[in-house]
Design a protein around this motif. Sequence first.
Motif, PDB file in Angstrom:
ATOM      1  N   THR A  54      12.369 -19.819   0.419  1.00 57.46           N
ATOM      2  CA  THR A  54      13.400 -18.846   0.784  1.00 57.46           C
ATOM      3  C   THR A  54      12.793 -17.444   0.781  1.00 57.46           C
ATOM      4  O   THR A  54      12.988 -16.668   1.718  1.00 57.46           O
ATOM      5  N   LEU A  55      12.045 -17.140  -0.288  1.00 54.73           N
ATOM      6  CA  LEU A  55      11.435 -15.809  -0.377  1.00 54.73           C
ATOM      7  C   LEU A  55       9.929 -15.823  -0.106  1.00 54.73           C
ATOM      8  O   LEU A  55       9.412 -14.884   0.487  1.00 54.73           O
ATOM      9  N   THR A  56       9.228 -16.880  -0.492  1.00 57.87           N
ATOM     10  CA  THR A  56       7.771 -16.872  -0.258  1.00 57.87           C
ATOM     11  C   THR A  56       7.453 -16.967   1.230  1.00 57.87           C
ATOM     12  O   THR A  56       6.495 -16.375   1.711  1.00 57.87           O
ATOM     13  N   HIS A  57       8.246 -17.753   1.953  1.00 59.23           N
ATOM     14  CA  HIS A  57       7.952 -17.985   3.363  1.00 59.23           C
ATOM     15  C   HIS A  57       8.941 -17.289   4.296  1.00 59.23           C
ATOM     16  O   HIS A  57       8.777 -17.319   5.512  1.00 59.23           O
ATOM     17  N   GLY A  58       9.995 -16.692   3.730  1.00 57.43           N
ATOM     18  CA  GLY A  58      10.952 -15.958   4.555  1.00 57.43           C
ATOM     19  C   GLY A  58      10.366 -14.625   4.989  1.00 57.43           C
ATOM     20  O   GLY A  58       9.397 -14.142   4.399  1.00 57.43           O
ATOM     21  N   MET A  59      10.941 -14.029   6.041  1.00 60.07           N
ATOM     22  CA  MET A  59      10.460 -12.739   6.533  1.00 60.07           C
ATOM     23  C   MET A  59      11.571 -11.709   6.495  1.00 60.07           C
ATOM     24  O   MET A  59      12.715 -12.022   6.802  1.00 60.07           O
ATOM     25  N   GLU A  60      11.195 -10.510   6.098  1.00 58.28           N
ATOM     26  CA  GLU A  60      12.166  -9.418   6.026  1.00 58.28           C
ATOM     27  C   GLU A  60      11.456  -8.114   6.351  1.00 58.28           C
ATOM     28  O   GLU A  60      10.230  -8.024   6.228  1.00 58.28           O
ATOM     29  N   THR A  61      12.241  -7.109   6.679  1.00 61.26           N
ATOM     30  CA  THR A  61      11.664  -5.773   6.786  1.00 61.26           C
ATOM     31  C   THR A  61      11.599  -5.204   5.372  1.00 61.26           C
ATOM     32  O   THR A  61      12.603  -5.162   4.666  1.00 61.26           O
ATOM     33  N   VAL A  62      10.394  -4.828   4.986  1.00 60.17           N
ATOM     34  CA  VAL A  62      10.162  -4.399   3.611  1.00 60.17           C
ATOM     35  C   VAL A  62       9.503  -3.027   3.613  1.00 60.17           C
ATOM     36  O   VAL A  62       8.632  -2.752   4.444  1.00 60.17           O
ATOM     37  N   ASP A  63       9.919  -2.222   2.675  1.00 62.35           N
ATOM     38  CA  ASP A  63       9.285  -0.911   2.519  1.00 62.35           C
ATOM     39  C   ASP A  63       8.216  -1.011   1.435  1.00 62.35           C
ATOM     40  O   ASP A  63       8.528  -1.218   0.263  1.00 62.35           O
ATOM     41  N   ILE A  64       6.960  -0.908   1.844  1.00 62.79           N
ATOM     42  CA  ILE A  64       5.849  -0.928   0.886  1.00 62.79           C
ATOM     43  C   ILE A  64       5.379   0.517   0.695  1.00 62.79           C
ATOM     44  O   ILE A  64       4.959   1.159   1.659  1.00 62.79           O
ATOM     45  N   PRO A  65       5.455   1.043  -0.521  1.00 61.95           N
ATOM     46  CA  PRO A  65       5.050   2.436  -0.751  1.00 61.95           C
ATOM     47  C   PRO A  65       3.561   2.645  -0.452  1.00 61.95           C
ATOM     48  O   PRO A  65       2.794   1.685  -0.365  1.00 61.95           O
ATOM     49  N   THR A  66       3.165   3.892  -0.335  1.00 60.32           N
ATOM     50  CA  THR A  66       1.748   4.195  -0.090  1.00 60.32           C
ATOM     51  C   THR A  66       0.977   4.127  -1.407  1.00 60.32           C
ATOM     52  O   THR A  66       1.564   4.168  -2.495  1.00 60.32           O
ATOM     53  N   GLN A  67      -0.351   4.061  -1.277  1.00 60.67           N
ATOM     54  CA  GLN A  67      -1.210   4.033  -2.468  1.00 60.67           C
ATOM     55  C   GLN A  67      -0.969   5.268  -3.339  1.00 60.67           C
ATOM     56  O   GLN A  67      -0.896   5.172  -4.568  1.00 60.67           O
ATOM     57  N   GLU A  68      -0.840   6.405  -2.679  1.00 59.56           N
ATOM     58  CA  GLU A  68      -0.658   7.654  -3.407  1.00 59.56           C
ATOM     59  C   GLU A  68       0.634   7.628  -4.240  1.00 59.56           C
ATOM     60  O   GLU A  68       0.646   7.992  -5.417  1.00 59.56           O
ATOM     61  N   GLU A  69       1.703   7.150  -3.611  1.00 64.70           N
ATOM     62  CA  GLU A  69       2.997   7.067  -4.316  1.00 64.70           C
ATOM     63  C   GLU A  69       2.900   6.112  -5.508  1.00 64.70           C
ATOM     64  O   GLU A  69       3.423   6.391  -6.592  1.00 64.70           O
ATOM     65  N   ILE A  70       2.219   4.992  -5.276  1.00 65.62           N
ATOM     66  CA  ILE A  70       2.109   3.996  -6.352  1.00 65.62           C
ATOM     67  C   ILE A  70       1.239   4.514  -7.490  1.00 65.62           C
ATOM     68  O   ILE A  70       1.574   4.325  -8.664  1.00 65.62           O
ATOM     69  N   ASP A  71       0.148   5.180  -7.153  1.00 62.85           N
ATOM     70  CA  ASP A  71      -0.733   5.712  -8.209  1.00 62.85           C
ATOM     71  C   ASP A  71       0.011   6.680  -9.120  1.00 62.85           C
ATOM     72  O   ASP A  71      -0.294   6.774 -10.317  1.00 62.85           O
ATOM     73  N   LYS A  72       0.980   7.399  -8.557  1.00 64.25           N
ATOM     74  CA  LYS A  72       1.749   8.345  -9.391  1.00 64.25           C
ATOM     75  C   LYS A  72       2.695   7.609 -10.341  1.00 64.25           C
ATOM     76  O   LYS A  72       2.972   8.063 -11.440  1.00 64.25           O
ATOM     77  N   PHE A  73       3.184   6.469  -9.871  1.00 65.41           N
ATOM     78  CA  PHE A  73       4.134   5.695 -10.669  1.00 65.41           C
ATOM     79  C   PHE A  73       3.418   4.794 -11.676  1.00 65.41           C
ATOM     80  O   PHE A  73       3.883   4.591 -12.799  1.00 65.41           O
ATOM     81  N   LEU A  74       2.278   4.242 -11.251  1.00 61.82           N
ATOM     82  CA  LEU A  74       1.535   3.285 -12.068  1.00 61.82           C
ATOM     83  C   LEU A  74       0.128   3.798 -12.323  1.00 61.82           C
ATOM     84  O   LEU A  74      -0.766   3.621 -11.506  1.00 61.82           O
TER      85      LEU A  74
END
Lengths: 395, 307
Positions: free
Chosen positions: A169-189
């Motif tokens: 359902t989720l591993t093989h399903g497809m959706e429009t997903v917002d993946i943050p940028t590396q820069e945004e993630i580095d600030k959070f993590l």
Amino acid sequence: MRQFLEGSRAVAEIVKLCKPGVISAYPITPQTHIVEELAQMVANGELNAQFVNVESEHSAASVVLGAVATGARAFTATSSQGLLYMAEVLFNISGLRLPLVLTCANRAISAPINIWNDLQDSISLRDSGWIQFYAENIQEVADLHLLAYRLGEDKSIMLPVMVCMDGYTLTHGMETVDIPTQEEIDKFLPSYKPLYKLDPAEPLTMGLLANPDYYLETRFAIQETFKDVLKMIPKISEEFKNRFARDYKDGLVEEYCTKDAEKVIVAMGSVCGTIKEVVDALRQKGKKVGLLKVISYRPFPYAKVDAALKDIPQVAVLDKAVSLGAYAPLAVEIKATFFGKRKSPKIISSFVAGLGGRDITFESVKEIFTKLNRKEVNLEFIDLKPELLKEEYGE
Amino acid sequence: MENNSLFKPGHTACAGCGQAIAARLVIDAAGSNTIVVNNTGCLEVFSSQYPESAWNVPWIHSLFENAAAVASGVEAALVYLGKKETTNVIAQAGDGGTADIGLQALSGMWERGADILSICYDNEAYENTGIQRSGLTPYGTNTTTTPPGTKSIGNPRPKKPMPEIANAHGIPYVATASVGFPQDLQRKVKKAISIKGPKYIQIHVPCPLGWRHETELTYQIARLAVETGLYPLIEYENGKLVAVRKIAQPKPVEEYLRPQGRFKHLLNNPEELKQIQEIAENNIQKYNLKTEVTNEKSQTQILPNPK
């Protein structure tokens, strides 16, 4: 950036951006796409990580254990039998207080062998000392991985996190997903700075023998930390909302049309999407129905569940797993929430559906709402095929 | 008295424990830039009971069977962190943790070519849980799960050929060693560490408790195993036998068996003694252990019977 992605690809993308130094996994359907994607990223030089191919899930879990103990961020993914085969190591990882993120592509347990979705695998490891999140859709799966690293590695937590996503359902399903940028993630993590690690400069003994004079306190300490996890998840969710503009509220549960509801279904995972559809349709007909989605199953947010359901007259719990010989696993928690409470739903009914990938349809959910009436139902299986139950046994 | 060893005294091993001596020899030969991963077993239990530890190097214990895999994770993290060139990784276990329950993870680690030294402390049974048979228990041994009786002479099977299994993986260095030959043991550890890739050293370590011999005889009994031909000391590089410890005059196996309670039931059984003598003869032939010339004095010594 918004992209149309397969669930497994979305997990691989977000894990890549979390920059694990060591990845180890063993093939099992329906988890494999995730680590195949990561292997390709490592092969292409897009991800600077050591990808360790192993001979079993037991070793995959052991490799990431060793990697985190040495001071690297690590990742693994598995499913079903693989998760059970890891079980011994998973208890060990939480006992050693090593923060790690594992994706569980939820799938049924053998026998009979069945590669389709239910939640029996991860539910069976609810007592392993891992934080457990259950995702409704692919966006949520991706976001929960980011939250998971941030949460588990917090110096006040230091616990592993299992992000559970429904197989297929989720591993093989497809959706429009917002993946943050590396820069945004580095600030959070921020990069992983271990509290303790295996380092010849500062020799440390890890994994000692604790006799009865010491063992009890190690378990008490994890139990206490889980209280902190319950406080930490809403804080991190708030920061997440401010950075990425997606609001998971407290990050523990999601209330959908519950405020004035007379009947509410409690569930976890992708089935919540179907339930929301049914709620919308029934609401159009004037029925006061709603959904309470549990995101954090461990730690279990009793106070949040209490607040969300105490004024609802009739509650149905939909489990996609069983505890054979006892009440269903999610139902147990909901009933426990209200035991001895003055304000409580009058009815808490328990239904089991969807085991081994049996579709939980619009009709299945409607049937649960219909069966949710003045008579409490304890552990009723939905969508059973009567013709299959009429097997003859000899004479 | 100053103790510079990386394995400190004060641990809780039995008197005369061969494994404790061997563990100290191994880590002191490997040096302080070493991370040790230890399977569950006697060594783990007697050296790491909270809140004390005998280890003056970074050391981790996870489970009974996964030291090789945990060590692989340690190695991968060291590579990622850019510290592998300056750090040795040792995965160590007893004979059960190596040849039985840990063999799958070990095989996986060898096959991946990980730069890790695996050490097997071979005391020839599950001594920690009360002397049960393992895959490395020798033929005829009395263990708690292979007791001799009217229908049994003890353990019915020979030792699993671990050095050959290791060699079959195509790893660059495989050796056997004995706590009775400490310099040879340390030389092998140093040599192994200097070679990149997977290495396997299997060390014979008497266990007074499980073998039922006098605690002061650990060293002599270890030497007798070698001197009878029952525990040949051999060394392979890239699958080729490069060195063996020669025996000037092989001693009869009875000299090795007699001081040990675990073989007592065989001593009046000429048939079985002959069979065990044959195992020694086969080793002597197979590895060409006999030498005509010798500088070593004869170390023949009659050891007392166990009480």
